[in-house]
Design a protein around this motif. Structure first.
Motif, short mmCIF file in Angstrom:
data_model
loop_
_atom_site.label_atom_id
_atom_site.label_comp_id
_atom_site.label_asym_id
_atom_site.label_seq_id
_atom_site.Cartn_x
_atom_site.Cartn_y
_atom_site.Cartn_z
N ILE A 32 -50.14 42.52 57.33
CA ILE A 32 -50.76 42.67 56.01
C ILE A 32 -49.85 42.00 55.00
O ILE A 32 -48.64 42.21 54.99
N ASN A 33 -50.43 41.16 54.14
CA ASN A 33 -49.60 40.43 53.19
C ASN A 33 -49.89 40.77 51.73
O ASN A 33 -49.55 40.00 50.84
N GLN A 34 -50.50 41.94 51.48
CA GLN A 34 -50.72 42.36 50.10
C GLN A 34 -50.49 43.87 49.99
O GLN A 34 -51.03 44.65 50.74
N ASN A 58 -47.57 39.62 48.91
CA ASN A 58 -48.07 39.58 47.54
C ASN A 58 -47.93 41.00 47.00
O ASN A 58 -48.71 41.87 47.35
N LEU A 59 -46.93 41.22 46.16
CA LEU A 59 -46.65 42.56 45.63
C LEU A 59 -47.23 42.69 44.23
O LEU A 59 -46.88 41.93 43.33
N VAL A 60 -48.13 43.66 44.08
CA VAL A 60 -48.78 43.92 42.79
C VAL A 60 -48.34 45.31 42.33
O VAL A 60 -48.53 46.30 43.03
N LYS A 81 -41.11 42.17 32.52
CA LYS A 81 -40.57 40.80 32.69
C LYS A 81 -39.59 40.74 33.86
O LYS A 81 -39.58 39.76 34.61
N GLU A 82 -38.79 41.78 34.02
CA GLU A 82 -37.84 41.82 35.14
C GLU A 82 -38.58 41.81 36.48
O GLU A 82 -38.21 41.08 37.40
N LEU A 83 -39.63 42.63 36.60
CA LEU A 83 -40.41 42.68 37.83
C LEU A 83 -41.09 41.34 38.12
O LEU A 83 -41.09 40.86 39.26
N GLU A 84 -41.66 40.74 37.08
CA GLU A 84 -42.32 39.44 37.25
C GLU A 84 -41.32 38.36 37.63
O GLU A 84 -41.61 37.49 38.45
N ALA A 85 -40.12 38.41 37.05
CA ALA A 85 -39.08 37.43 37.37
C ALA A 85 -38.66 37.53 38.84
O ALA A 85 -38.21 36.54 39.43
N LYS A 86 -38.84 38.71 39.42
CA LYS A 86 -38.49 38.91 40.83
C LYS A 86 -39.68 38.68 41.76
O LYS A 86 -39.62 39.01 42.94
N GLY A 87 -40.77 38.15 41.22
CA GLY A 87 -41.90 37.75 42.05
C GLY A 87 -43.08 38.69 42.11
O GLY A 87 -44.10 38.37 42.72
N LEU A 144 -56.12 40.08 41.83
CA LEU A 144 -54.74 39.97 42.30
C LEU A 144 -54.58 40.24 43.78
O LEU A 144 -53.53 39.95 44.35
N ILE A 145 -55.60 40.82 44.42
CA ILE A 145 -55.62 40.97 45.87
C ILE A 145 -56.96 40.49 46.39
O ILE A 145 -57.95 40.48 45.67
#
Length: 188
Positions: A32-34, A58-60, A81-87, A144-145
């Motif tokens: 599973i990739n999401q 794919n982490l949401v 922003k920190e979470l988004e910067a980490k992908g 997003l998924i």
């Protein structure tokens, strides 16, 4: 097929890391990739980013809706922003199973709408079960998924994560095709 389910003796934040690790191992086993994770303030989101760091998942991260700003239950922009910067992708939107227009009417005039009924049925399993199903729908609605692929959804009771499920997600309008395939962890 045999799958181990982890039943926690207590609810809440104390189970976060174990829940995330259980989800990571099952995602790996099922390819599973999401993964969708609830995080109100960002603490659980930060832990999820670390646990899933070395994967192609794919982490949401789904936050509480902005409608709870007056209660102070929102994720600070710096954490987002920190979470988004980490992908991670971070989603804030209306809740799929409540706190919407229909709730305004039932609050004023009484009665129950289908969203409230579904939410209450899921809470019979655990608060985290309701949250996990809800955030999977929210992530699907936001695009997003992929609703054609299984996902792991992770929710919790109050703070932290204590519930993880494998789902076949669906859009809200297709809710009757939503499937809970496996329960990986939940409070007893």
């Amino acid at each position: 097929m045999e799958v181990t389910v982890k039943y926690f003796e207590t609810k809440g934040e104390v189970n976060t890391e174990e829940t995330l690790n259980i989800a990571k191992e099952r995602a790996k086993a099922l390819r599973i990739n999401q993964v969708v994770v609830a995080s109100t303030y960002g603490g659980t989101g930060k832990k999820a980013v670390e646990v899933f760091r070395d994967t192609d998942i794919n982490l949401v991260i789904v936050t509480i809706s902005s409608g709870f700003t007056r209660e102070g239950w929102i994720m600070p922009d710096s954490v987002r922003k920190e979470l988004e910067a980490k992908g991670a992708k971070v989603l804030t939107c209306i809740h799929a199973l409540g706190d919407d227009v229909s709730n305004a009417f039932t609050a004023k005039f009484g009665g129950h709408n289908p969203n409230e009924i579904v939410a209450e049925v899921l809470r019979r399993f655990s608060q985290g079960m309701k949250v996990a199903v809800e955030i999977a729908i929210m992530a699907a609605e936001a695009g997003l998924i992929d609703v054609n692929q299984e996902a792991i959804a992770i929710g919790g009771t109050d703070r932290g994560a204590d519930t993880a499920i494998v789902v076949k997600p669906a859009y809200a309008r297709d809710f009757l095709s939503f499937e809970i395939k496996e329960i990986l962890a939940k409070p007893r």
